[in-house]
Motif scaffolding. Structure first.
Motif, PDB file in Angstrom:
ATOM      1  N   MET A 249       0.822  -1.207   0.000  1.00 39.79           N
ATOM      2  CA  MET A 249       0.000   0.000   0.000  1.00 39.79           C
ATOM      3  C   MET A 249       0.854   1.253   0.000  1.00 39.79           C
ATOM      4  SD  MET A 249      -2.874   1.155   2.746  1.00 39.79           S
ATOM      5  CE  MET A 249      -3.852   2.622   2.503  1.00 39.79           C
ATOM      6  N   SER A 250       1.892   1.309   0.862  1.00 38.71           N
ATOM      7  CA  SER A 250       2.758   2.480   0.947  1.00 38.71           C
ATOM      8  C   SER A 250       4.205   2.043   1.096  1.00 38.71           C
ATOM      9  CB  SER A 250       2.352   3.367   2.128  1.00 38.71           C
ATOM     10  OG  SER A 250       2.582   2.698   3.349  1.00 38.71           O
ATOM     11  N   LYS A 251       5.092   2.963   0.737  1.00 38.14           N
ATOM     12  CA  LYS A 251       6.517   2.687   0.804  1.00 38.14           C
ATOM     13  C   LYS A 251       7.220   3.996   1.128  1.00 38.14           C
ATOM     14  CE  LYS A 251      10.165   0.608  -2.077  1.00 38.14           C
ATOM     15  NZ  LYS A 251      10.436   0.043  -3.416  1.00 38.14           N
ATOM     16  N   THR A 252       7.920   4.041   2.268  1.00 40.90           N
ATOM     17  CA  THR A 252       8.577   5.263   2.718  1.00 40.90           C
ATOM     18  C   THR A 252      10.039   4.957   3.023  1.00 40.90           C
ATOM     19  OG1 THR A 252       6.490   5.947   3.742  1.00 40.90           O
ATOM     20  CG2 THR A 252       8.480   7.197   4.332  1.00 40.90           C
ATOM     21  N   LEU A 253      10.932   5.665   2.361  1.00 39.43           N
ATOM     22  CA  LEU A 253      12.368   5.509   2.619  1.00 39.43           C
ATOM     23  C   LEU A 253      12.741   6.435   3.770  1.00 39.43           C
ATOM     24  CD1 LEU A 253      14.944   4.098   1.725  1.00 39.43           C
ATOM     25  CD2 LEU A 253      15.375   5.996   0.154  1.00 39.43           C
ATOM     26  N   LYS A 254      12.883   5.863   4.951  1.00 37.15           N
ATOM     27  CA  LYS A 254      13.088   6.651   6.171  1.00 37.15           C
ATOM     28  C   LYS A 254      14.510   7.192   6.253  1.00 37.15           C
ATOM     29  CE  LYS A 254      10.324   6.941   8.875  1.00 37.15           C
ATOM     30  NZ  LYS A 254       9.270   7.960   8.966  1.00 37.15           N
ATOM     31  N   ARG A 255      14.623   8.443   6.604  1.00 37.68           N
ATOM     32  CA  ARG A 255      15.928   9.071   6.830  1.00 37.68           C
ATOM     33  C   ARG A 255      16.182   9.105   8.334  1.00 37.68           C
ATOM     34  NH1 ARG A 255      18.129  11.530   2.459  1.00 37.68           N
ATOM     35  NH2 ARG A 255      16.781  11.823   0.631  1.00 37.68           N
ATOM     36  N   PRO A 256      17.252   8.464   8.797  1.00 34.29           N
ATOM     37  CA  PRO A 256      17.474   8.379  10.250  1.00 34.29           C
ATOM     38  C   PRO A 256      17.918   9.716  10.837  1.00 34.29           C
ATOM     39  CG  PRO A 256      19.325   7.436   9.061  1.00 34.29           C
ATOM     40  CD  PRO A 256      18.284   7.768   8.039  1.00 34.29           C
ATOM     41  N   VAL A 257      17.571   9.905  12.117  1.00 36.35           N
ATOM     42  CA  VAL A 257      18.076  11.048  12.874  1.00 36.35           C
ATOM     43  C   VAL A 257      19.563  10.816  13.125  1.00 36.35           C
ATOM     44  CG1 VAL A 257      17.814  12.383  15.003  1.00 36.35           C
ATOM     45  CG2 VAL A 257      15.811  11.333  13.920  1.00 36.35           C
ATOM     46  N   ALA A 258      20.344  11.891  13.254  1.00 35.44           N
ATOM     47  CA  ALA A 258      21.797  11.776  13.434  1.00 35.44           C
ATOM     48  C   ALA A 258      22.119  10.861  14.600  1.00 35.44           C
ATOM     49  CB  ALA A 258      22.411  13.163  13.666  1.00 35.44           C
ATOM     50  N   GLY A 259      22.948   9.845  14.330  1.00 39.06           N
ATOM     51  CA  GLY A 259      23.365   8.918  15.382  1.00 39.06           C
ATOM     52  C   GLY A 259      22.399   7.795  15.641  1.00 39.06           C
ATOM     53  N   GLU A 260      21.284   7.726  14.908  1.00 38.77           N
ATOM     54  CA  GLU A 260      20.287   6.684  15.133  1.00 38.77           C
ATOM     55  C   GLU A 260      19.899   6.045  13.811  1.00 38.77           C
ATOM     56  OE1 GLU A 260      16.931   8.174  17.147  1.00 38.77           O
ATOM     57  OE2 GLU A 260      18.009   8.789  18.950  1.00 38.77           O
ATOM     58  N   ARG A 261      19.300   4.865  13.923  1.00 36.63           N
ATOM     59  CA  ARG A 261      18.751   4.181  12.754  1.00 36.63           C
ATOM     60  C   ARG A 261      17.234   4.230  12.835  1.00 36.63           C
ATOM     61  NH1 ARG A 261      22.691  -1.169  12.409  1.00 36.63           N
ATOM     62  NH2 ARG A 261      24.414  -0.145  11.280  1.00 36.63           N
ATOM     63  N   PRO A 262      16.560   4.231  11.701  1.00 31.90           N
ATOM     64  CA  PRO A 262      15.098   4.277  11.746  1.00 31.90           C
ATOM     65  C   PRO A 262      14.516   3.037  12.427  1.00 31.90           C
ATOM     66  CG  PRO A 262      15.882   3.855   9.518  1.00 31.90           C
ATOM     67  CD  PRO A 262      17.082   4.221  10.328  1.00 31.90           C
ATOM     68  N   SER A 263      13.295   3.171  12.914  1.00 34.05           N
ATOM     69  CA  SER A 263      12.661   2.089  13.677  1.00 34.05           C
ATOM     70  C   SER A 263      12.446   0.838  12.843  1.00 34.05           C
ATOM     71  CB  SER A 263      11.329   2.574  14.240  1.00 34.05           C
ATOM     72  OG  SER A 263      10.484   3.019  13.187  1.00 34.05           O
ATOM     73  N   CYS A 264      12.396   0.978  11.513  1.00 32.78           N
ATOM     74  CA  CYS A 264      12.173  -0.190  10.650  1.00 32.78           C
ATOM     75  C   CYS A 264      13.459  -0.944  10.341  1.00 32.78           C
ATOM     76  CB  CYS A 264      11.504   0.254   9.342  1.00 32.78           C
ATOM     77  SG  CYS A 264      12.449   1.461   8.404  1.00 32.78           S
ATOM     78  N   TYR A 265      14.591  -0.472  10.848  1.00 31.49           N
ATOM     79  CA  TYR A 265      15.889  -1.079  10.556  1.00 31.49           C
ATOM     80  C   TYR A 265      16.088  -2.311  11.439  1.00 31.49           C
ATOM     81  CZ  TYR A 265      20.623  -0.768   8.601  1.00 31.49           C
ATOM     82  OH  TYR A 265      21.780  -0.978   7.887  1.00 31.49           O
TER      83      TYR A 265
END
Length: 461
Positions: free
Chosen positions: A1-17
């Protein structure tokens, strides 16, 4: 349905990683390959082979997979926050989910004594414009549940009552800045500015008979087709936008000032009898026309010249046409819908109606779903990918069908209409259209017999 390429906050990885997603992905691909390699009982005549059997992905590909979220909530939050992330959403998914889970509910619209709705378009997320057989142009406000009339435009020659034979088409240009529809004289076209619906101009001196359909080629060029078998090409110049209208303090008129334009070119459609429907195929840059003698005609949209005509197989009452973004044509006939290859106009599939004698009155594509409006008050949905009617997830033994309410029909106690029984009456769905989200559907029409007066309109949401 949807597809979002998440950009991580500095020093962190996105929650889907989540690294385990890679292993799940490999397992699914491995199972799919094994299924493909399984030898059938009967060898295939045509076989394709993959270039590589490698299961390994590069580190950059793995990183992109782990950084991509398929969660619709992430898509909504990213859009609301206007984040600089790549976001993709399949608009047809919402329509498919609502249909297969039986979530659409009809809200009937009372139109009084208006006679038969022939065409419609969503102006915005709250307004629908539609034209009627009694030559009215109306706007329905979904939130206020109110219907307003828009003045139709008379031509410079005057209009007699016998030339007012209904508004059969209304189309919005790609940038949603102009609305093209029928004028007070049914052989003319009228253009309105959006979103205000101020009259811009009237197009005349092109057709001698009713305009049945029209389509936009781009924001400036419009094509209209008529019962006189002629196609007219119109150009709406930017100069028209500056046409003077009544200023504050001046005497108000029933209809503000508007320009009069003539067509750039008029062409006869050879081999046609009464052009009934038109659509623009963006993929192949061509115009497809239906004529009431059972032919389909193709015009080159860039040179405005006729390319070919083809007799449709056993096609009776072919009154509607739709085009998928990839070029596939769908033609509605009396008892079935034809899918046509755009390159050769050969029949790819004949979709038989599930109800005999219902007649196909309107058709449209929403992604891979073909929506079919019938003459018996029902909407049917055909899944192009699966090659069958859309099946319900609630009850797997039945297909998805929306049944319209009865609407309004004028009573004729002193007259008898052949084949019409009031107790079995269902309106014909002459027009339907989805809103931009695909979660609401406007359907409208009226009684199928030409001698009957009545109407039907409803919002499914």
């Amino acid at each position: 349905m949807s597809k979002t390429l998440k950009r991580p906050v500095a020093g962190e990885r996105p929650s889907c990683y989540i690294p385990s997603r890679l292993e799940d992905r490999r397992n699914r691909n491995r199972t799919l390959r094994q299924e493909r390699r399984r030898k059938p009982d009967k060898p295939d005549d045509f076989v394709t082979y993959e270039d590589s059997d490698s299961e390994e992905e590069t580190p950059s590909q793995q990183h992109q997979v782990l950084s991509t979220s398929y969660n619709f909530v992430d898509y909504i939050r990213s859009r609301e926050s206007d984040l600089r992330e790549e976001r993709i959403m399949d608009p047809a998914y919402a329509s498919r989910h609502i249909l297969t889970h039986d979530m659409f509910r009809e809200t009937p619209i009372s139109l009084g004594s208006i006679n038969k709705v022939f065409c419609s378009q969503w102006l915005s997320n709250r307004q629908v414009v539609f034209g009627t057989k009694c030559n009215k142009l109306m706007v329905y406000d979904v939130n206020m549940r109110r219907v307003d009339a828009i003045p139709t435009l008379p031509n410079s020659h005057g209009t007699s009552p016998d030339t007012q034979s209904g508004i059969h088409a209304c189309q919005i240009n790609p940038s949603h800045s102009l609305l093209a529809t029928g004028a007070r004289h049914s052989a003319d076209i009228a253009l309105y500015l959006l979103p205000t619906l101020d009259p811009l101009c009237i197009g005349e001196n092109a057709h001698r008979d009713w305009v049945f359909d029209m389509c936009w080629l781009d924001d400036q060029f419009l094509v209209s087709g008529s019962r006189d078998t002629k196609l007219a090409l119109w150009r709406i110049n930017e100069d028209l936008m500056d046409f003077p209208v009544a200023k504050d303090g001046e005497e108000e008129q029933d209809v503000p000032s508007y320009a009069h334009i003539t067509p750039v070119a008029v062409k006869d459609c050879r081999g046609a009898q009464k052009i009934r429907a038109i659509c623009f195929n963006k993929e192949y840059r061509e115009l497809a026309l239906l004529s009431l003698n059972g032919y389909m005609h193709l015009f080159n949209a860039e040179t405005f010249s006729q390319k070919l005509s083809r007799k449709l197989p056993n096609c009776q009452e072919n009154v509607c046409i739709a085009c998928q973004p990839n070029g596939l044509y769908a033609v509605g006939c009396r008892s079935y819908t034809l899918l046509l290859d755009p390159r050769t106009l050969q029949s790819v599939k004949k979709i038989a109606s599930r109800y005999s004698g219902c007649g196909i009155r309107s058709a449209s594509f929403q992604g891979n779903i073909l929506t079919i409006g019938t003459g018996m008050g029902m909407l049917m949905f055909y899944d192009i990918r699966a090659g069958k009617y859309l099946e319900s997830c609630i009850n797997s033994s039945r297909t998805v069908v929306l049944k319209a309410s009865r609407g309004y029909v004028a009573q004729f106690p002193d007259e008898e209409v052949d084949g019409f029984q009031q107790n079995k009456y269902l309106p014909a769905i002459y027009t339907h259209c989805y809103d931009s989200s695909g979660t609401r559907l406007f359907t409208a029409g009226g009684p199928l017999p030409a001698t009957l007066i009545g109407n039907y309109a409803g919002i499914w949401q």
